[in-house]
Write a protein that holds these residues in place. Structure first.
Motif: not given
Length: 90
Positions: A10-17, A23-35
């Motif tokens: 769920v964290g991965l899906i919500l972070g990806a959405l 808009s723009g580039n979010q230059d953060i790693p995948v683990w931070l997106t999941v968190l």
């Protein structure tokens, strides 16, 4: 064990959405997106419970909207903090 796996999915899906909505580039790693997605889900559940809309008769659209909105806010906050960190290490 399965609950932890479900939380991460769920964290991965919500972070990806959230990254798609912003808009723009979010230059953060995948683990931070999941968190950020997990944090948005957790805070969204808390707010939904606080205002009394966490369990409805059908799909909990208000709770899901709160989760996604808070995930977007957290991804925006985390990406600005991540981009503002110092790149020079001593």
């Amino acid at each position: 064990m399965f609950q932890l796996l479900w939380i991460l999915i769920v964290g991965l899906i919500l972070g990806a959405l959230a990254r798609l909505i912003l808009s723009g580039n979010q230059d953060i790693p995948v683990w931070l997106t999941v968190l950020a997605g997990v944090g948005g889900a957790w805070l969204g559940n808390g707010v939904a419970g606080w205002i009394g809309v966490n369990h409805t008769g059908g799909v909990d659209w208000i709770r899901h909207a709160l989760q996604l909105g808070l995930a977007v806010a957290l991804v925006a906050l985390v990406s600005s903090l991540w981009a503002g960190r110092s790149t020079v290490r001593r």
